[in-house]
Design a protein around this motif. Structure first.
Motif, PDB file in Angstrom:
ATOM      1  N   ASP A   1      80.655 -30.649  15.347  1.00  0.00           N
ATOM      2  CA  ASP A   1      79.405 -30.619  16.117  1.00  0.00           C
ATOM      3  C   ASP A   1      78.615 -29.340  15.841  1.00  0.00           C
ATOM      4  O   ASP A   1      79.193 -28.261  15.730  1.00  0.00           O
ATOM      5  N   THR A   2      77.301 -29.488  15.786  1.00  0.00           N
ATOM      6  CA  THR A   2      76.422 -28.323  15.836  1.00  0.00           C
ATOM      7  C   THR A   2      75.852 -28.225  17.241  1.00  0.00           C
ATOM      8  O   THR A   2      75.419 -29.226  17.822  1.00  0.00           O
ATOM      9  N   LEU A   3      75.877 -27.004  17.789  1.00  0.00           N
ATOM     10  CA  LEU A   3      75.302 -26.726  19.115  1.00  0.00           C
ATOM     11  C   LEU A   3      74.037 -25.903  18.944  1.00  0.00           C
ATOM     12  O   LEU A   3      74.043 -24.906  18.227  1.00  0.00           O
ATOM     13  N   ALA A   4      72.960 -26.322  19.594  1.00  0.00           N
ATOM     14  CA  ALA A   4      71.731 -25.524  19.587  1.00  0.00           C
ATOM     15  C   ALA A   4      71.433 -25.029  20.992  1.00  0.00           C
ATOM     16  O   ALA A   4      71.594 -25.770  21.962  1.00  0.00           O
ATOM     17  N   VAL A   5      71.030 -23.769  21.095  1.00  0.00           N
ATOM     18  CA  VAL A   5      70.542 -23.212  22.356  1.00  0.00           C
ATOM     19  C   VAL A   5      69.030 -23.064  22.210  1.00  0.00           C
ATOM     20  O   VAL A   5      68.550 -22.333  21.341  1.00  0.00           O
ATOM     21  N   ILE A   6      68.301 -23.825  23.038  1.00  0.00           N
ATOM     22  CA  ILE A   6      66.856 -24.010  22.831  1.00  0.00           C
ATOM     23  C   ILE A   6      66.105 -23.580  24.091  1.00  0.00           C
ATOM     24  O   ILE A   6      66.338 -24.130  25.170  1.00  0.00           O
ATOM     25  N   PRO A   7      65.179 -22.631  23.988  1.00  0.00           N
ATOM     26  CA  PRO A   7      64.363 -22.265  25.161  1.00  0.00           C
ATOM     27  C   PRO A   7      63.399 -23.393  25.527  1.00  0.00           C
ATOM     28  O   PRO A   7      62.720 -23.959  24.665  1.00  0.00           O
TER      29      PRO A   7
ATOM     30  N   SER B   1      60.637 -23.276  26.887  1.00  0.00           N
ATOM     31  CA  SER B   1      59.219 -22.941  26.746  1.00  0.00           C
ATOM     32  C   SER B   1      58.633 -23.380  25.407  1.00  0.00           C
ATOM     33  O   SER B   1      57.417 -23.359  25.229  1.00  0.00           O
ATOM     34  N   LEU B   2      59.458 -23.775  24.457  1.00  0.00           N
ATOM     35  CA  LEU B   2      58.941 -24.256  23.165  1.00  0.00           C
ATOM     36  C   LEU B   2      58.163 -25.549  23.366  1.00  0.00           C
ATOM     37  O   LEU B   2      58.439 -26.325  24.272  1.00  0.00           O
TER      38      LEU B   2
ATOM     39  N   VAL C   1      68.549 -32.765  14.845  1.00  0.00           N
ATOM     40  CA  VAL C   1      69.554 -32.417  13.828  1.00  0.00           C
ATOM     41  C   VAL C   1      70.841 -31.848  14.416  1.00  0.00           C
ATOM     42  O   VAL C   1      71.667 -31.308  13.675  1.00  0.00           O
ATOM     43  N   VAL C   2      71.023 -31.935  15.730  1.00  0.00           N
ATOM     44  CA  VAL C   2      72.247 -31.385  16.316  1.00  0.00           C
ATOM     45  C   VAL C   2      72.951 -32.434  17.176  1.00  0.00           C
ATOM     46  O   VAL C   2      72.346 -33.433  17.579  1.00  0.00           O
ATOM     47  N   GLU C   3      74.233 -32.183  17.440  1.00  0.00           N
ATOM     48  CA  GLU C   3      75.005 -33.088  18.296  1.00  0.00           C
ATOM     49  C   GLU C   3      74.945 -32.667  19.760  1.00  0.00           C
ATOM     50  O   GLU C   3      75.041 -33.500  20.657  1.00  0.00           O
TER      51      GLU C   3
ATOM     52  N   ALA D   1      62.327 -31.519  17.104  1.00  0.00           N
ATOM     53  CA  ALA D   1      62.825 -31.277  15.743  1.00  0.00           C
ATOM     54  C   ALA D   1      64.221 -30.665  15.774  1.00  0.00           C
ATOM     55  O   ALA D   1      65.072 -30.978  14.928  1.00  0.00           O
ATOM     56  N   ARG D   2      64.472 -29.808  16.769  1.00  0.00           N
ATOM     57  CA  ARG D   2      65.790 -29.179  16.880  1.00  0.00           C
ATOM     58  C   ARG D   2      66.831 -30.175  17.392  1.00  0.00           C
ATOM     59  O   ARG D   2      67.953 -30.245  16.881  1.00  0.00           O
TER      60      ARG D   2
END
Lengths: 234, 234
Positions: free
Chosen positions: B145-151, B153-154, B165-167, B161-162
């Motif tokens: 798994d890929t983990l993304a931490v996304i604010p 406010s984007l 591509v992540v699980e 888009a983020r």
């Protein structure tokens, strides 16, 4: 009355990076379980060795290196029976987890099997990703940055697609993928300020700019940090 | 001999989720600095209040809510002068950081100004992202798994888009973006098993499935966890 299952994040390696909460529960549980290789010592147990009061029942969960020889599912099923017997006998069980239990930890397979039947408490821990950033003096994410944690075992195109949409990344479990990841980061224009860390917080910790790493010698517990702004936030 | 600047990750809110290392340094430093709002108490200081031995010099770094009224750069420049004076007088200074110092922490702006001139040690902490996963009983990332931490406010297209591509993802600093993020996750097919957490580890902690959240009341310190496999790893 069933016992409680505790998944304890013990941090990345430095015995001082355990939390007060995990330490208290670790010392209070009559049963302590931890993963270990097929033969040899458990890294998780070694990290907390100085914290153990003595007199606890210890359960070693031996993980075969080759999944072909002994399916991991069987390992977790057996550990579930062993831990379950203690829980049913009202004994609390602490499972040691390197870093954090829910971030690439094997604890989640025990959690999946036991949490529905027994009271379960998960204590978060310091991740090796954050410990590496701290040791390298490399801020990971600020303001509107997106951070991705990406396993090095993914194929090139998958890693490139993830790197393309984030500002910061930790590529983890480098091991035998080191040369390939370095080439990939070079093509993406991210290699110059990339930083490498292995065995963070342990006696054999190594911290290097990526271009000074011997790719043939990277261990499994290593990672690379990259940021589009470069390594420094100055 | 200059003093040492310590950036101490104090964890997400529960005073028991501080590490032994941060606690030891917190108690040993003659000077303790922490962020606070323009008026009112410091959350960081409140978290460690029971750990403070008393008798330390305390420096409150007051952060204006509106950047227009008082540029944040000026706040950091002034704090740099205040902390720098203690360091030059050979006094060690501990700066308290909610969660981890290098994961969306304001410490990195002091680090950028002071680390080149004074010995600096960063102690990683437990992130609220991992504390939320533990509290929710929701494993974050396993295996590949890929983990993304996304604010939060984007803009929508950047978050989409983020997520594409992540699980697994943690969307952080939800606040006034809550309804928009919920709509976005619904369109992406990720809302059903999404989990929401606010003020994790604090007295007013709230844990909810996303569809039961009152979007108008989400505070800044809240986050949403999503995983393509759903909320449970069973």
């Amino acid at each position: 009355m069933s016992g409680t299952l505790y998944g304890l994040g013990i941090g990345p390696g430095d015995p001082d990076l355990i939390t007060l909460k995990a330490l208290r529960l670790l010392r209070a549980c009559p049963v302590v379980a931890y993963p270990a290789p097929e033969s040899g010592d458990s890294l998780a147990r070694a990290i907390v060795a100085t914290h153990l009061p003595g007199g606890q029942t210890e359960i070693v969960i031996r993980m075969p290196l080759s999944a072909a020889r002994f399916p991991a599912q069987e390992v977790y099923d057996r550990a579930t029976r062993d831990l379950g017997a203690h829980l049913e006998a009202s004994r609390d069980v602490a499972v040691l987890c390197l870093g954090d239990p829910f971030l690439y930890g094997s604890f989640m397979y025990l959690f999946a099997r036991l949490a529905g039947r027994h009271k379960t408490v998960v204590v978060p821990g310091v991740s090796s990703v954050l410990a590496a950033a701290a040791a390298l003096g490399m801020p990971l994410a600020a303001r509107n940055d997106t951070l991705a944690v990406i396993p090095a075992s993914l194929p090139d195109d998958a890693i490139e697609a993830r790197l393309a949409v984030v500002e910061a990344a930790a590529i983890i479990k480098i091991g035998r993928h080191c040369a390939r990841i370095r080439d990939l980061l070079t093509r993406a224009g991210l290699a110059q300020d990339a930083r490498y860390a292995e065995h963070v917080g342990m006696a054999d910790e190594r911290l290097l700019p990526l271009d000074r790493v011997d790719a043939r010698a990277a261990p499994y517990f290593s990672l690379i940090l990259v940021h589009r702004r470069g390594a420094a936030q100055r």
